[in-house]
Design a protein around this motif. Sequence first.
Motif, mmCIF file in Angstrom:
data_model
loop_
_atom_site.group_PDB
_atom_site.id
_atom_site.type_symbol
_atom_site.label_atom_id
_atom_site.label_comp_id
_atom_site.label_asym_id
_atom_site.label_seq_id
_atom_site.Cartn_x
_atom_site.Cartn_y
_atom_site.Cartn_z
ATOM 1 N N PHE A 131 0.816 -1.208 0.000
ATOM 2 C CA PHE A 131 0.000 0.000 0.000
ATOM 3 C C PHE A 131 0.852 1.261 0.000
ATOM 4 O O PHE A 131 0.412 2.312 -0.485
ATOM 5 C CB PHE A 131 -0.963 -0.010 1.190
ATOM 6 N N GLY A 132 2.077 1.176 0.536
ATOM 7 C CA GLY A 132 2.988 2.304 0.431
ATOM 8 C C GLY A 132 3.313 2.619 -1.014
ATOM 9 O O GLY A 132 3.345 3.783 -1.426
ATOM 10 N N VAL A 133 3.527 1.569 -1.823
ATOM 11 C CA VAL A 133 3.775 1.758 -3.252
ATOM 12 C C VAL A 133 2.537 2.313 -3.943
ATOM 13 O O VAL A 133 2.608 3.255 -4.742
ATOM 14 C CB VAL A 133 4.190 0.422 -3.902
ATOM 15 N N PHE A 134 1.384 1.718 -3.649
ATOM 16 C CA PHE A 134 0.143 2.204 -4.259
ATOM 17 C C PHE A 134 -0.086 3.679 -3.947
ATOM 18 O O PHE A 134 -0.505 4.457 -4.810
ATOM 19 C CB PHE A 134 -1.048 1.393 -3.747
ATOM 20 N N GLY A 135 0.181 4.070 -2.695
ATOM 21 C CA GLY A 135 -0.003 5.465 -2.323
ATOM 22 C C GLY A 135 0.940 6.387 -3.065
ATOM 23 O O GLY A 135 0.540 7.472 -3.526
ATOM 24 N N ARG A 162 -1.992 9.124 -1.988
ATOM 25 C CA ARG A 162 -2.222 8.599 -0.632
ATOM 26 C C ARG A 162 -3.658 8.830 -0.180
ATOM 27 O O ARG A 162 -4.181 8.072 0.637
ATOM 28 C CB ARG A 162 -1.240 9.257 0.325
ATOM 29 N N LYS A 163 -4.303 9.846 -0.723
ATOM 30 C CA LYS A 163 -5.701 10.089 -0.379
ATOM 31 C C LYS A 163 -6.564 8.896 -0.760
ATOM 32 O O LYS A 163 -7.435 8.470 0.010
ATOM 33 C CB LYS A 163 -6.193 11.357 -1.082
ATOM 34 N N LYS A 164 -6.336 8.335 -1.938
ATOM 35 C CA LYS A 164 -7.104 7.164 -2.373
ATOM 36 C C LYS A 164 -6.891 5.993 -1.424
ATOM 37 O O LYS A 164 -7.820 5.234 -1.122
ATOM 38 C CB LYS A 164 -6.700 6.769 -3.797
ATOM 39 N N MET A 165 -5.651 5.821 -0.964
ATOM 40 C CA MET A 165 -5.370 4.701 -0.063
ATOM 41 C C MET A 165 -6.076 4.881 1.286
ATOM 42 O O MET A 165 -6.537 3.905 1.889
ATOM 43 C CB MET A 165 -3.858 4.574 0.167
ATOM 44 N N LEU A 166 -6.179 6.124 1.745
ATOM 45 C CA LEU A 166 -6.896 6.362 2.996
ATOM 46 C C LEU A 166 -8.377 6.037 2.848
ATOM 47 O O LEU A 166 -8.994 5.450 3.751
ATOM 48 C CB LEU A 166 -6.719 7.815 3.439
ATOM 49 N N VAL A 167 -8.955 6.402 1.717
ATOM 50 C CA VAL A 167 -10.370 6.093 1.489
ATOM 51 C C VAL A 167 -10.573 4.588 1.368
ATOM 52 O O VAL A 167 -11.471 4.002 1.993
ATOM 53 C CB VAL A 167 -10.884 6.815 0.229
#
Length: 524
Positions: free
Chosen positions: A81-85, A90-95
């Motif tokens: 998820f660090g890579v995805f963010g 990173r906003k998308k990963m928080l959602v």
Amino acid sequence: MSGRIPGGPAVIPDVVEKTPSRLSAGTLIAGCVAVFLAQTGLVLPAAVNGVIQQTLHLSGSQLTWVSDAFLVPIAMFSLTFGVFGDRYGRKKMLVIGSLLMLAGYLVSAAGGPVQQLWTGQALCGIGAAALFPSSLAIIIASTPRPADRAKGLAAWTTALSGGALVAPPLAGGAVEFGSFYWAFGAVAVLAAASALLTVLLTTDSSAPEGRSLDWPGQITIAGALLALLFGVIEGPGRGWGSTVVVTAFVLAAALLAAFIVVENRTERPMLRLDLFRIPAFAGAAVVAVVGMFGFLGGAYALSIRLGVIAHQTPLQAAVPFLVIQGVTPFVWPLLVRLLRRVGPRIMLVAGLLAIAAGWVWLDALPVASSTLLAMLPALLLLGFGFGLLVSAITAAAVNVVPIELAGMASGTTSVVRDLGQTLGPALIGSIALSQSASMLAPELATLPLPDAAQHAVDAVFAAGGPLAVATAPLGQASTVVGPIARQALEHGYGIGFQVSAAACVFAAIVAAVFIRKGQTVETR
């Protein structure tokens, strides 16, 4: 921008951080709510371990998996998820993380057998794996100035402690007025609120250049961590020499070796292994694993001691954890000053030694005399030490890499921290239960019970171990075997306190040797 890593390769490839120049209040609020949610979910099962065990009649291994079904995915997927963010925002990963936790808690709150609870916990753990690194990275990436970053890190640490502070009374209140399933429903509401706040308040950031999905790296590290943790958790029940457990450890070693090979050969790795050539970064990683193992292992032992051995209600058992986690919000201004003036090294050493002293203090108190007043000095030490530990671990890791690698550094920090958190309950539970069983087995063989009652006790011990013997409804036999089983558990989890304290002392030594004030990465 490029950076020179002391003791490592001369130049870091150009990376561009797409982020606002300063931290907005909305981003700070949303990031803090996200980590508050993730930490609430992490602590929640420990607050009602006793009730879950008694309600669902679980063995020691089954009870351990209630917590570890949440923790294992965090360790497995934080880097991913660090890579995805970094790539997609990173906003998308928080959602996404908040919505996954919402779905998981709805599954857990619906009731059903323990397998359904494990499934819900696993979904929540995947969501938390997105929230921990993304909430940290979005704050760090928006605070290039040291003073702003110190405030952001202290706020993030305080929010994390706040989640751990809320979880015990939330769980205790749910049990007091309904069922432990209600606590999962309450956190589902918090997850929905976190997703909404992120959408409305957060200013996005990313660092896509130089980052790739690196599927071979993601698959090998996730597989290695899953195999390792499966072997650790299942070892006591299945036997450390069993084919399944040995195979798990061999597979973990092979996949870890494959991950190292993959990351060294790929052009855009998910984890730059040369970061570990920075002494402070490598030291912070070791301290994170061992230190969080020591803290969470001791906390797990305390939860069993209060809920199962001492038969305290969930609300009563929640109070010591409230004290521990309630310290950090009060020392938030101090954390900011310490981060700016003395650096993470002194904070880590002091925090870890305080935690070690707290576990030794609690171990010295017999269960019968472990009143809140008697435990209070140890609990305050633990709370102060935890606040220092979490904020300083993060600072020690991210302050020595360029700002454009903040996502990778924060993801790595999350992985090693959460690996320690996962190993804590698993290993301490294993050690405590094996020691308890060794003490209890000869006692059970000489009980003055009728044959039928003896067979029932032996069957419960064989199926569920000391925890089951201490809590199972065995009729008249319970008055005989209950105190013996609780004494064995007190002995076993006392050893758990000792192991946790020793781990913290070791981590303090590592911090003193490898983490030096002023170690930074030069950029040019």
